[in-house]
Write an enzyme that holds these catalytic residues in place. Structure first.
Site, PDB file in Angstrom:
ATOM      1  N   ARG A  17       0.822  -1.217   0.000  1.00  9.88           N
ATOM      2  CA  ARG A  17       0.000   0.000   0.000  1.00  9.88           C
ATOM      3  C   ARG A  17       0.859   1.271   0.000  1.00  9.88           C
ATOM      4  O   ARG A  17       0.530   2.256   0.665  1.00  9.88           O
ATOM      5  CB  ARG A  17      -0.976  -0.024   1.188  1.00  9.88           C
ATOM      6  CG  ARG A  17      -2.081  -1.061   1.028  1.00  9.88           C
ATOM      7  CD  ARG A  17      -3.010  -1.076   2.213  1.00  9.88           C
ATOM      8  NE  ARG A  17      -2.311  -1.528   3.404  1.00  9.88           N
ATOM      9  CZ  ARG A  17      -2.660  -1.250   4.651  1.00  9.88           C
ATOM     10  NH1 ARG A  17      -3.728  -0.519   4.868  1.00  9.88           N
ATOM     11  NH2 ARG A  17      -1.971  -1.697   5.666  1.00  9.88           N
ATOM     12  N   GLU A  18       1.942   1.240  -0.755  1.00 10.45           N
ATOM     13  CA  GLU A  18       2.839   2.395  -0.805  1.00 10.45           C
ATOM     14  C   GLU A  18       2.122   3.655  -1.280  1.00 10.45           C
ATOM     15  O   GLU A  18       2.361   4.751  -0.779  1.00 10.45           O
ATOM     16  CB  GLU A  18       4.021   2.121  -1.751  1.00 10.45           C
ATOM     17  CG  GLU A  18       5.009   1.069  -1.268  1.00 10.45           C
ATOM     18  CD  GLU A  18       4.613  -0.349  -1.669  1.00 10.45           C
ATOM     19  OE1 GLU A  18       3.430  -0.594  -1.996  1.00 10.45           O
ATOM     20  OE2 GLU A  18       5.493  -1.229  -1.634  1.00 10.45           O
ATOM     21  N   LYS A 110     -20.404   3.342  -6.489  1.00 10.02           N
ATOM     22  CA  LYS A 110     -19.807   2.024  -6.783  1.00 10.02           C
ATOM     23  C   LYS A 110     -19.616   1.795  -8.272  1.00 10.02           C
ATOM     24  O   LYS A 110     -20.484   2.109  -9.073  1.00 10.02           O
ATOM     25  CB  LYS A 110     -20.712   0.922  -6.239  1.00 10.02           C
ATOM     26  CG  LYS A 110     -20.774   0.943  -4.754  1.00 10.02           C
ATOM     27  CD  LYS A 110     -20.280  -0.334  -4.147  1.00 10.02           C
ATOM     28  CE  LYS A 110     -20.165  -0.086  -2.656  1.00 10.02           C
ATOM     29  NZ  LYS A 110     -19.521  -1.155  -1.943  1.00 10.02           N
ATOM     30  N   ILE A 435     -28.442   2.658  15.214  1.00 13.38           N
ATOM     31  CA  ILE A 435     -28.234   1.584  14.232  1.00 13.38           C
ATOM     32  C   ILE A 435     -27.245   0.533  14.719  1.00 13.38           C
ATOM     33  O   ILE A 435     -27.120  -0.541  14.132  1.00 13.38           O
ATOM     34  CB  ILE A 435     -27.807   2.185  12.868  1.00 13.38           C
ATOM     35  CG1 ILE A 435     -28.820   3.246  12.425  1.00 13.38           C
ATOM     36  CG2 ILE A 435     -27.679   1.140  11.785  1.00 13.38           C
ATOM     37  CD1 ILE A 435     -30.261   2.756  12.329  1.00 13.38           C
ATOM     38  N   TRP A 565     -19.360  -8.722   0.788  1.00  9.28           N
ATOM     39  CA  TRP A 565     -18.125  -8.083   1.235  1.00  9.28           C
ATOM     40  C   TRP A 565     -17.020  -9.095   1.488  1.00  9.28           C
ATOM     41  O   TRP A 565     -16.055  -8.825   2.195  1.00  9.28           O
ATOM     42  CB  TRP A 565     -18.409  -7.183   2.454  1.00  9.28           C
ATOM     43  CG  TRP A 565     -19.185  -5.946   2.052  1.00  9.28           C
ATOM     44  CD1 TRP A 565     -19.398  -5.508   0.768  1.00  9.28           C
ATOM     45  CD2 TRP A 565     -19.838  -5.002   2.898  1.00  9.28           C
ATOM     46  NE1 TRP A 565     -20.143  -4.350   0.775  1.00  9.28           N
ATOM     47  CE2 TRP A 565     -20.430  -4.019   2.064  1.00  9.28           C
ATOM     48  CE3 TRP A 565     -19.985  -4.882   4.282  1.00  9.28           C
ATOM     49  CZ2 TRP A 565     -21.153  -2.935   2.574  1.00  9.28           C
ATOM     50  CZ3 TRP A 565     -20.710  -3.800   4.780  1.00  9.28           C
ATOM     51  CH2 TRP A 565     -21.284  -2.831   3.939  1.00  9.28           C
ATOM     52  N   CYS A 647     -28.062   0.612   4.133  1.00  6.73           N
ATOM     53  CA  CYS A 647     -27.456   1.918   3.920  1.00  6.73           C
ATOM     54  C   CYS A 647     -28.085   2.539   2.678  1.00  6.73           C
ATOM     55  O   CYS A 647     -28.986   1.977   2.071  1.00  6.73           O
ATOM     56  CB  CYS A 647     -25.958   1.786   3.766  1.00  6.73           C
ATOM     57  SG  CYS A 647     -25.195   1.210   5.278  1.00  6.73           S
ATOM     58  N   GLU A 669     -31.234   4.886   5.367  1.00 10.01           N
ATOM     59  CA  GLU A 669     -30.513   6.152   5.367  1.00 10.01           C
ATOM     60  C   GLU A 669     -31.289   7.135   4.496  1.00 10.01           C
ATOM     61  O   GLU A 669     -31.452   6.911   3.305  1.00 10.01           O
ATOM     62  CB  GLU A 669     -29.129   5.881   4.773  1.00 10.01           C
ATOM     63  CG  GLU A 669     -28.162   6.988   4.909  1.00 10.01           C
ATOM     64  CD  GLU A 669     -26.767   6.553   4.435  1.00 10.01           C
ATOM     65  OE1 GLU A 669     -26.399   5.379   4.628  1.00 10.01           O
ATOM     66  OE2 GLU A 669     -26.084   7.395   3.870  1.00 10.01           O
ATOM     67  N   HIS A 698     -22.576  11.083   8.592  1.00  7.97           N
ATOM     68  CA  HIS A 698     -21.279  11.173   7.907  1.00  7.97           C
ATOM     69  C   HIS A 698     -20.544  12.460   8.237  1.00  7.97           C
ATOM     70  O   HIS A 698     -19.379  12.608   7.923  1.00  7.97           O
ATOM     71  CB  HIS A 698     -21.477  11.068   6.392  1.00  7.97           C
ATOM     72  CG  HIS A 698     -22.055   9.752   6.003  1.00  7.97           C
ATOM     73  ND1 HIS A 698     -23.390   9.573   5.762  1.00  7.97           N
ATOM     74  CD2 HIS A 698     -21.480   8.534   5.865  1.00  7.97           C
ATOM     75  CE1 HIS A 698     -23.603   8.303   5.476  1.00  7.97           C
ATOM     76  NE2 HIS A 698     -22.478   7.656   5.532  1.00  7.97           N
TER      77      HIS A 698
HETATM   78  N1  GLN Z   1     -24.829  -2.100  12.781  1.00  7.58           N
HETATM   79  C1  GLN Z   1     -23.851  -1.499  11.944  1.00  7.58           C
HETATM   80  C2  GLN Z   1     -23.316  -0.241  12.603  1.00  7.58           C
HETATM   81  O1  GLN Z   1     -24.027   0.427  13.251  1.00  7.58           O
HETATM   82  C3  GLN Z   1     -24.407  -1.139  10.591  1.00  7.58           C
HETATM   83  C4  GLN Z   1     -23.347  -0.552   9.702  1.00  7.58           C
HETATM   84  C5  GLN Z   1     -23.774  -0.303   8.269  1.00  7.58           C
HETATM   85  O2  GLN Z   1     -24.937  -0.239   7.956  1.00  7.58           O
HETATM   86  N2  GLN Z   1     -22.851  -0.147   7.388  1.00  7.58           N
HETATM   87  O3  GLN Z   1     -22.181   0.111  12.451  1.00  7.58           O
HETATM   88 ZN    ZN Z   2     -25.913   1.911   7.244  1.00  8.97          ZN
END
Ligand code: GLN
Ligand code: ZN
Length: 758
Positions: A17-18, A110, A435, A565, A647, A669, A698
């Site tokens: 990861r330079e 993405k 969440i 993921w 999300c 979200e 965020h």
């Molecule tokens: N439960 C996870 C958190 O609160 C949900 C994260 C996510 O939706 N990316 O971090």
């Molecule tokens: Zn989320």
């Protein structure tokens, strides 16, 4: 001379990861631009040398980028949004990617169905395109100075426009003609510099369901580009799916050839006759560029021979299905992996060897192999055999469990369950919750790291986690939240945490893949049948519950997100892997409720991004994704409330699918889009409870009570209060306690105000 093999692109982040480190040092001001430039030059030279030594013939230049290739293309064609026009050079480039002062960063999203993110170009009807070929030409010169006879990589005009947004809401493709002029100029410059070289024009946009209007642009566009620099050999590359509709048109233009993905787009075979008839060159992507498995060379050769039965061998080159950007750099660092599993893997460096080996056998025969290659072929055959039969992969107990699975959904319908839940859990209108995660402080990260390395004892570690949970519970009680969480202090990642406790997962030491800019992720590798030897979360969740009389929400990650993921085994369908994970999660759900937990959240943050690229594939995906979510929560009693969380997603096309998942509550979200995203829930008469985020997590900004009140009121214009939960947009792990505490206090206060308004 014939080109026998190629790679579409190589990872640029560097073996260790330079590039990431140099970028971050430059951004933080600890190192000058010259150091970053020097690192970048070294990396390019190293990557070119590596490819040449491996025997790769068509080596890419201009696959390197300081941040992202779509951003580079925007700069190249002069598509600079107004707010950055007072800046220039590197400063402007990074400002476009990351924002600077009042000039907010460009949007990022993405790249197709990968976990890589690109910068979304912003265009206007009168976009003043102007060519800046400096980066492309510099890369070409460096490569030639380094003794490489490169091909030049470009993102094609159709893909560039297709992935752009018009800030005036017009159709980006209206700009095709003018943009084409810029590409003509560019190609002429490349030709002046290096007559006759190959230019690979990436058009992955062509694998999406084609719009006839876009298809109609292909012929004129590519005739113009081919005519602009007649000596150049243009190869149009698509990947991640088939592009048969476009291929049919492209091979009848004056381009030199096409590069197709035969791993993720098997339907590309349908284009072989047309390609053969056209006399074009075919670059056959048969080595998987986005997964980590070692190719089974004999199988790959078999499929190449099938292709060669239609298209003459001397017009076929062998290569990667897409850029190797999507796989880690090298297996050589993976000293901690089980040696047997390691034998089954292949990262970018190893894939170069595979391409070279396959191309040698395909074009010259097995007899032409050097002793080292013959040895490599032997090793490959041994690994393929071991992977087919290994008991590490195949667990009869898992097969049996899945064959006899009877509990595949909850036994009470939602309408009945929800009444029971209101009574037993006991919550009123507009209940407040979060969440899941709470601040992941530097101290918390340090403690986890020290525990991992054995630097602190288990007792010390657990005492720390208990303290964190205590603090987290106390904070939530003080804020007055209705449904609490434990804060996820023991997790550094919502997938890795579960993967580490499940059988069938392996982890790398250095398997980093670029996600965006300098950010890299290290996805787990699902190599074998998945099962859950022991409860994974019960201990911490029940501890947290013991600290409060309020309901404590258990927190799990859902099967589709774990799948999306991770690098997933390719010897059985993805849907089978997903089902195995679902059964493991189901056991956890059952254990949690038996331990007294009344609300369980199963996160499906990656549900939407797992969608296939072609519409025809969507029903099948939705069918198993929903099936597996339902399996995961099937044990829940009527009185156990199941939440899920997604999300940022556009729910318009998938709302019926969301409902079919049969969760009792979904949090989403929405804060950045007001009540827009929620409207579809009302429109289709969605009957379940919904927690639309009432503030953006965020940003470090602390929202005021009034702001949240306004947001809740706007949500109430769409859905009745009986259906709404009040929560932030997503987890709070990236925030600081100083931000979280007041924000949550304001949120609870806002809910109270609105509740009292009646
Ligand atoms: N439960 C996870 C958190 O609160 C949900 C994260 C996510 O939706 N990316 O971090
Ligand atoms: Zn989320």
């Amino acid at each position: 001379m014939q080109i026998k093999n190629y790679v579409l692109g190589f990872p640029r982040i560097g073996e260790n990861r330079e590039l990431k480190k140099a970028l971050e040092a430059y951004w933080s001001g600890t190192q000058p631009l010259e150091n970053l430039e020097e690192t970048a030059r070294t990396l390019r030279r190293r990557h070119w040398a590596l490819q040449r030594e491996a025997g790769i013939e068509a080596i890419a230049c201009n696959d390197f980028s300081y941040y992202d290739l779509m951003l580079d293309t925007a700069v190249m064609v002069g598509a600079i949004p107004e707010r950055f026009r007072t800046m220039e050079g590197t400063e402007r480039y990074f400002a476009m990617a990351r924002g600077s002062g009042d000039a907010v960063a460009m949007e990022m999203t993405k790249w197709f169905n990968t976990n890589y993110h690109y910068i979304v170009p912003e265009l206007r009807a009168d976009e003043p395109f102007a060519l800046d070929a400096s980066k492309v030409l510099a890369e070409l010169r460096y490569a030639r100075e380094a003794g490489i006879d490169p091909k030049v990589n470009l993102i094609g005009p159709i893909t560039f426009l297709g992935l752009s947004k018009r800030i005036d809401r017009g159709d980006p493709f209206e700009l095709t003609g003018r943009l084409c002029g810029i590409y003509e100029e560019l190609l002429a410059k490349i030709e002046a510099e290096a007559e006759g070289i190959v230019v690979q024009i990436d058009e992955p946009y062509l694998v999406l369901d084609p719009d006839p209007a876009v298809l109609s642009l292909l012929r004129p566009t590519y005739e113009r580009l081919a005519a602009a620099a007649p000596s150049l050999r243009l190869v149009v590359a698509s990947y991640f799916e088939h592009s048969t509709e476009a291929t049919r048109i492209l091979v009848n233009t004056s381009i030199w050839g096409v590069a197709l993905d035969f791993v993720h787009g098997p339907k590309n075979r349908e284009s072989l006759e047309t390609i053969a008839a056209s006399g074009k060159v075919l670059w056959a992507g048969v080595i998987d560029g986005r997964n980590v498995w070692r190719s089974d060379i004999d199988r790959v050769l078999g499929s190449l021979e099938e292709i060669a039965a239609v298209v003459p061998k001397d017009r076929i080159a062998v290569g990667s299905s897409c850029s190797l950007l999507h796989v880690p750099y090298s297996l050589s660092h993976e000293t901690a992996l089980d040696p047997e599993i390691r034998e089954w893997l292949s990262f970018a460096e190893e894939k170069l060897q595979e391409i070279s080996l396959v191309s040698r056998i395909f074009h010259e025969g097995e007899d032409a192999l050097s002793p080292a290659q013959a040895h490599a072929l032997e090793a490959n055959r041994r690994a393929a055999a071991s992977r087919r039969s290994s008991t590490k992969i195949h667990d009869p107990a898992v097969t049996e469990r899945l064959d006899n699975l009877t509990r595949t959904e909850r036994d009470t319908p939602f309408e009945e369950r929800i009444g029971i839940q209101h009574e037993t859990i006991g919550y009123g209108v507009l209940p407040t919750t979060t969440i899941g995660s709470f601040p992941q402080t530097p101290e918390l990260r340090r403690i986890r790291r020290e525990y991992r390395r054995g630097e602190i004892s288990r007792e010390e570690y657990e005492a720390f986690i208990r303290d964190y949970i205590d603090r987290c519970v106390a904070c939530q009680e003080a804020c007055g939240l209705d449904v609490l969480v434990h804060g996820e202090p023991e997790r550094n990642d919502m997938v890795e945490y579960f993967g580490e406790q499940l059988k069938g997962f392996a982890f790398t030491l250095n398997g980093w893949v670029q996600s965006y800019g300098s950010r890299c992720v290290k996805p787990p590798i699902i190599y074998g049948d998945v099962s859950r030897p022991e409860p994974m979360t019960v201990r911490w969740i029940t501890y947290a519950q013991s600290r409060t009389d309020k309901p404590m929400k258990g927190m799990l990650t859902g099967p589709v997100t774990i799948l999306n993921w991770s690098f997933v085994r390719d010897d059985i369908p993805r849907s089978d892997v997903s089902r195995q994970i679902a059964v493991a999660i189901a056991d956890e759900v059952d254990d949690l409720q038996n331990a007294g937990i009344r609300i369980i959240q199963v996160d499906e943050a990656a549900f939407k991004e797992g969608y296939p690229l072609r519409k025809s594939e969507i029903p099948a995906y939705e069918a198993w994704a929903v099936r597996d979510f339902k399996i995961a929560v099937a044990p829940a009693w009527a009185q156990t409330q199941i939440h899920t969380h997604m999300c940022y997603s556009d729910f318009n096309d998938i709302i019926a699918t969301i409902e079919a998942m049969d969760a009792d509550v979904i949090s989403i979200e929405t804060a950045r889009s007001g009540n827009e995203l929620l409207k579809v829930f009302a429109k289709v008469g969605y009957s379940r409870e919904v927690g639309p985020g009432v503030y953006d997590i965020h940003s470090p900004r602390i929202p005021s009570t009034e702001e949240i009140v306004a947001q809740i009121r706007s949500l109430l214009e769409v859905l009745p209060k009986e259906q709404l939960w009040i929560n932030p947009d997503c987890g709070l792990k990236t925030r600081k306690w100083e931000e979280v505490e007041p924000s949550l206090r304001h949120m609870v206060e806002a809910a109270r105000i609105v509740r009292e308004e009646g």
